[in-house]
Scaffold this active site. Structure first.
Site, PDB file in Angstrom:
ATOM      1  N   GLY A 192      -1.116  -2.403  -7.908  1.00 16.29           N
ATOM      2  CA  GLY A 192      -0.446  -3.507  -7.269  1.00 16.29           C
ATOM      3  C   GLY A 192       0.758  -3.263  -6.630  1.00 16.29           C
ATOM      4  O   GLY A 192       1.634  -4.340  -6.266  1.00 16.29           O
ATOM      5  N   SER A 226       1.305   2.400  -9.086  1.00 12.95           N
ATOM      6  CA  SER A 226       0.781   2.983  -7.745  1.00 12.95           C
ATOM      7  C   SER A 226      -0.161   1.813  -6.937  1.00 12.95           C
ATOM      8  O   SER A 226      -0.017   0.735  -7.432  1.00 12.95           O
ATOM      9  CB  SER A 226      -0.172   3.998  -7.964  1.00 12.95           C
ATOM     10  OG  SER A 226      -1.398   3.349  -8.793  1.00 12.95           O
ATOM     11  N   LYS A 227      -0.194   2.090  -5.878  1.00 16.06           N
ATOM     12  CA  LYS A 227      -1.016   0.946  -4.823  1.00 16.06           C
ATOM     13  C   LYS A 227      -2.178   0.362  -5.701  1.00 16.06           C
ATOM     14  O   LYS A 227      -2.377  -0.643  -5.614  1.00 16.06           O
ATOM     15  CB  LYS A 227      -1.792   1.876  -3.909  1.00 16.06           C
ATOM     16  CG  LYS A 227      -0.543   1.843  -2.651  1.00 16.06           C
ATOM     17  CD  LYS A 227      -1.174   1.490  -1.311  1.00 16.06           C
ATOM     18  CE  LYS A 227       0.005   1.485  -0.599  1.00 16.06           C
ATOM     19  NZ  LYS A 227       0.130   2.491   0.630  1.00 16.06           N
ATOM     20  N   ARG A 228      -3.002   1.549  -6.711  1.00 20.40           N
ATOM     21  CA  ARG A 228      -4.042   0.850  -7.384  1.00 20.40           C
ATOM     22  C   ARG A 228      -3.761  -0.079  -8.302  1.00 20.40           C
ATOM     23  O   ARG A 228      -4.402  -1.092  -8.548  1.00 20.40           O
ATOM     24  CB  ARG A 228      -4.722   2.032  -8.086  1.00 20.40           C
ATOM     25  CG  ARG A 228      -5.797   1.949  -9.082  1.00 20.40           C
ATOM     26  CD  ARG A 228      -6.217   3.360  -9.327  1.00 20.40           C
ATOM     27  NE  ARG A 228      -5.153   4.058 -10.052  1.00 20.40           N
ATOM     28  CZ  ARG A 228      -4.875   4.238 -11.191  1.00 20.40           C
ATOM     29  NH1 ARG A 228      -5.533   3.396 -12.037  1.00 20.40           N
ATOM     30  NH2 ARG A 228      -3.782   4.820 -11.797  1.00 20.40           N
TER      31      ARG A 228
END
Ligand code: GLU
Length: 476
Positions: free
Chosen positions: A244, A240-242
């Site tokens: 990377g 996920s964005k968290r």
């Protein structure tokens, strides 16, 4: 046989890290075998495809150093050809027109839901006389898929994967508005582009079965397939964005070098013994599909940073300074008032200081920050640690300015001699003088070697900065 691979992104967003890896694997495989990598922009979803995304993808690939052969192929422009192939299947009796209404499909979906199985079109128009077609309804064209036996994909990564044909329904090839589905477009394009190897994320594995059925209906050779496990976060969850899952351009803004990201990506899911560092040529020479792992690779920022540090230390100093300058317009905030290009003279100073600077930094952003002392404006703003070092040691600097002022052949060596003598004269250790001096000259508690810093700053700037900070210092 010439190897032809392709990278086929949908331009609905930036080139994300997983897409970058897919592109790299395709590129490496083509290079390894003296073949070609083609680029196809799958822009058939007109609602979600944007020019900005296309530009971001092309830009991201270029930055990563992944070039493609020939012109970019835009899938939407080939819709006529896709339609023609669907109609040829119809003419051969390998496809049929289906007039099932939305409501009928909804009912099928509802029944499937109740029975706890995925929607499967029941083939109600498969053998029905088209004369029974309801008036005014535009049909879709469906593949007359086999109902018995198996569809097999001999995947280069996943091994032999088998589907029971009874579980695969008659997929839509052409929608009622005459536009092709993704499934048809990919097959026709890969065939027409002479693609020999389809290397992509394993979220496309089920599509591979359905596409195989289309190839078989057309009597075309199925390309070799390699479905790569997706990238997961360090905790094993889907990226996920968290974790990377950023666009490739975000890594550029975070200060990573393209060769570091390339090296990092090649090791995400592929291995060659326990080798971690690969030059581009080494990657090309060693890359194969058989060494791609079957389980998801885990994204690890610390590893990426270490690789980046390695490549920065190896990089040519002028190139690093150029990379820093290129980064300026992308910095979130310009807290140091650097502007979009380096002011006259700064480039030379950065190049001179680079050997010391690049030893410590992990990213270009850190590198730029560690060069603060070179572009800081007088009077320097001291950070907290530096301010306290200077406050503690300022008395030990009394008189040093005059001694430095007397130096005529300003160099790291000559200023070192003066600072050492000064420390000795006041009965202090070198560090007790060097630390407050460093704080005054760089605004920070750490910096490259102090004497190198002074040499790079030059005499005038050193003296001005020193007097800014110690002008009221009482004698020791
Ligand atoms: N356009 C698809 C995607 O972006 C890839 C299709 C393919 O590689 O076959 O996921």
């Amino acid at each position: 046989m010439t190897v032809v691979t392709r990278f086929a992104p949908s331009p609905t967003g930036f080139l994300h890290i997983g897409g970058g890896r897919t592109a790299l694997f395709n590129w490496l495989y083509a290079k390894r075998h003296g073949g070609k990598m083609l680029l196809r922009i799958e822009d058939t979803d007109r609602e979600r495809s944007t020019d900005a995304a296309i530009a971001a993808i092309l830009d991201g690939l270029q930055w990563l150093g992944l070039d493609w052969d020939g012109d970019v192929v835009y899938q939407f422009s080939r819709a006529g050809r896709h339609r023609e192939v669907a109609e040829s299947l119809l003419a051969q009796g390998r496809a049929y027109r289906c007039y099932a209404s939305q409501q009928e499909l909804e009912e099928m979906r509802e029944t499937a839901r109740k029975e706890g199985r995925p929607l499967r079109y029941d083939g109600r128009w498969r053998d029905r006389d088209p004369a029974e077609a309801p008036a005014g309804v535009k049909p879709v064209i469906r593949l007359k898929a086999p109902t018995e036996g198996e569809t097999v994909v001999e995947d280069e990564v996943q091994g032999r994967v088998v589907w029971q044909n009874k579980d695969l329904d008659d997929l839509v090839l052409l929608r009622s508005d005459g536009t092709p589905t993704y499934m048809l477009a990919v097959v026709v394009d890969d065939h027409d582009m002479n693609v020999t190897h389809v290397i992509r994320g394993d979220d496309h594995l089920t599509n591979a079965a359905r596409q195989t059925q289309i190839y078989q209906a057309l009597g075309w050779d199925v390309p070799k397939m390699a479905h790569i496990p997706l990238i997961h976060g360090p905790d094993g969850a889907k990226l996920s964005k968290r974790h990377g899952a950023l666009g490739v351009e975000a890594y550029r803004s975070l200060g990573y070098l393209p060769e570091a990201l390339r090296n990092y990506l090649v090791r995400l899911g592929w291995s060659h013994g326990d080798q971690e560092i690969f030059s581009t040529q080494e990657m090309i020479d060693a890359f194969d599909l058989g060494s791609i792992g079957r389980s998801p690779a885990r994204f690890d920022f610390a590893k990426l940073e270490n690789l980046n540090g390695h490549y920065m230390r190896q990089a040519d100093d002028e190139r690093l300074v150029q990379a820093l300058e290129d980064l300026l317009p992308e910095l979130d905030k310009d807290e140091h008032h650097l502007g979009r290009t380096f002011r006259p003279g700064l480039r030379e100073k950065l190049i001179a200081a680079m050997p010391g600077l690049k030893e410590r930094a992990k990213t270009l952003v850190e590198l730029l920050d560690s060069a603060y002392y070179l572009y800081a404006q007088r009077p320097l703003h001291l950070d907290e640690k530096a301010a306290s070092l200077l406050a503690d040691g300022v008395t030990r600097l009394a008189g040093i300015a005059d001694k430095l002022d007397a130096v005529t052949d300003w160099s790291a060596r000559s200023v070192e001699a003066v600072v050492r003598e000064h420390a000795e004269a006041i009965g202090a250790k070198l560090g007790q003088v060097a630390q407050p001096l460093r704080a005054a000259l760089t605004g920070r508690a750490t910096s490259p070697g102090l004497f190198d810093v002074m040499a790079v700053l030059g005499k005038d700037e050193t003296m001005l900065r020193l007097r800014d900070q110690i002008k009221d210092a009482p004698a020791a």
